[in-house]
Design a protein around this motif. Structure first.
Motif, PDB file in Angstrom:
ATOM      1  N   SER A   1      -2.822   5.529  -4.979  1.00 51.24           N
ATOM      2  CA  SER A   1      -3.123   5.409  -3.552  1.00 51.24           C
ATOM      3  C   SER A   1      -3.446   3.953  -3.251  1.00 51.24           C
ATOM      4  O   SER A   1      -3.785   3.168  -4.149  1.00 51.24           O
ATOM      5  N   ASP A   2      -3.356   3.581  -1.979  1.00 56.77           N
ATOM      6  CA  ASP A   2      -3.723   2.223  -1.593  1.00 56.77           C
ATOM      7  C   ASP A   2      -5.177   1.925  -1.933  1.00 56.77           C
ATOM      8  O   ASP A   2      -5.515   0.813  -2.349  1.00 56.77           O
ATOM      9  N   LYS A   3      -6.039   2.923  -1.757  1.00 57.54           N
ATOM     10  CA  LYS A   3      -7.456   2.716  -2.076  1.00 57.54           C
ATOM     11  C   LYS A   3      -7.631   2.336  -3.541  1.00 57.54           C
ATOM     12  O   LYS A   3      -8.321   1.360  -3.856  1.00 57.54           O
ATOM     13  N   ASN A   4      -6.996   3.099  -4.447  1.00 60.27           N
ATOM     14  CA  ASN A   4      -7.140   2.797  -5.864  1.00 60.27           C
ATOM     15  C   ASN A   4      -6.455   1.491  -6.240  1.00 60.27           C
ATOM     16  O   ASN A   4      -6.945   0.746  -7.102  1.00 60.27           O
ATOM     17  N   LEU A   5      -5.313   1.195  -5.617  1.00 61.71           N
ATOM     18  CA  LEU A   5      -4.641  -0.068  -5.907  1.00 61.71           C
ATOM     19  C   LEU A   5      -5.532  -1.254  -5.547  1.00 61.71           C
ATOM     20  O   LEU A   5      -5.622  -2.231  -6.305  1.00 61.71           O
TER      21      LEU A   5
END
Length: 285
Positions: A231-235
């Motif tokens: 996800s963008d959050k984890n990236l």
């Protein structure tokens, strides 16, 4: 029929992607190296890696803000960083999936539309160094058939190792094979790699050991991790938590090499024993 007044109805493609389950994910992991001979030396460090379905990469580039394909981003999957055929004058117009499928066919395996997953690092802010990528290949029934290990050295040379259907053991693939590749100046080229690749699931468990010409184990390496959503959050979290990870990897390789040099471990120059560097892709000039 229900008609929605929300503007979301004008973006059916985006809405569909948002609700589509994907095979791709991340792994938060730890790398460990332990040299047993001629002198002991060990270290470990934390990393994260991408585990990507090759058929999902274009979709992921549209779905995620911080990941792209062949375009500059925080994380960029570049086809040119991976296996390309033929070994001389490779066809750069093909994507990775087509090259890997062709490589499998060269080795007697045809998977049709079966899934190909790759465990790898991505180019980070325009810089890429990726010591190893692992491909796990499935048939059209969804069963794991074979694996390919794509090893790179600091000269950006590459050598693939094929783990065919006969290497399938339990929940993974195992193969002991001649290395014949200049990976480290502190390891002979005619030693053996011993691959023990667990098929990634909720956990990641990969082991590559080295055996000398007498069959004695002298080097142990492991890659252990846990699955995380892509996800963008984890990236963004991992970009901050593991800053410039590809630069970190190359820096650690040279730092550990310096420590081995201080310990007076035998050193092999790149132009030594050229006859033991076989079937190398992207050979260094």
């Amino acid at each position: 029929m229900i008609i929605h007044s929300s503007s979301r109805r004008y973006n059916p493609y985006i809405n569909k992607m948002a609700n589509t389950a994907i095979n791709s994910c991340l792994y938060k992991a730890k790398v460990m190296h332990h040299r047993l001979a001629p002198k002991e030396h060990s270290f470990h460090y934390n990393v994260f890696m991408f585990y990507l379905d090759l058929d999902e990469i274009d979709m992921l580039g549209k779905r995620l803000k911080f990941m792209s394909r062949n375009h500059f981003n925080l994380f960029n999957f570049r086809d040119k960083d991976h296996l390309q055929l033929p070994r001389e004058n490779p066809d750069i117009t093909k994507n990775v999936r087509r090259h890997i499928a062709a490589y499998l066919q060269q080795n007697g395996v045809y998977i049709g539309n079966g899934r190909i997953m790759v465990l790898t690092n991505l180019c980070t802010l325009g810089y890429q160094f990726n010591p190893v990528s692992f491909y796990f290949c499935y048939d059209e029934a969804g069963l794991p058939v074979c694996s390919v290990v794509e090893v790179c050295n600091t000269f950006l040379e590459m050598k693939p190792y094929f783990l065919g259907p006969d290497t399938r053991q339990g929940e993974g693939f195992k193969l002991n094979t001649e290395k014949y590749f200049y990976v480290s100046p502190f390891i002979d080229m005619d030693t053996n790699f011993d691959f023990d690749l667990g098929i990634p699931g909720e956990k990641l468990n990969v082991k590559i050991d080295d055996y000398d010409k007498q069959g004695k184990l002298f080097f142990i390496s492991t890659l252990l991790g846990v699955k995380k959503p892509l996800s963008d959050k984890n990236l963004l979290l991992y970009f901050i938590g593991f800053p410039l990870i590809t630069i970190k990897v190359i820096a650690l390789i040279h730092w550990q090499a310096f420590k081995l040099w201080l310990k007076k471990i035998p050193f092999h120059k790149k132009d030594s024993n050229k006859e033991l560097q076989k079937e190398v892709y992207r050979p260094y000039s």
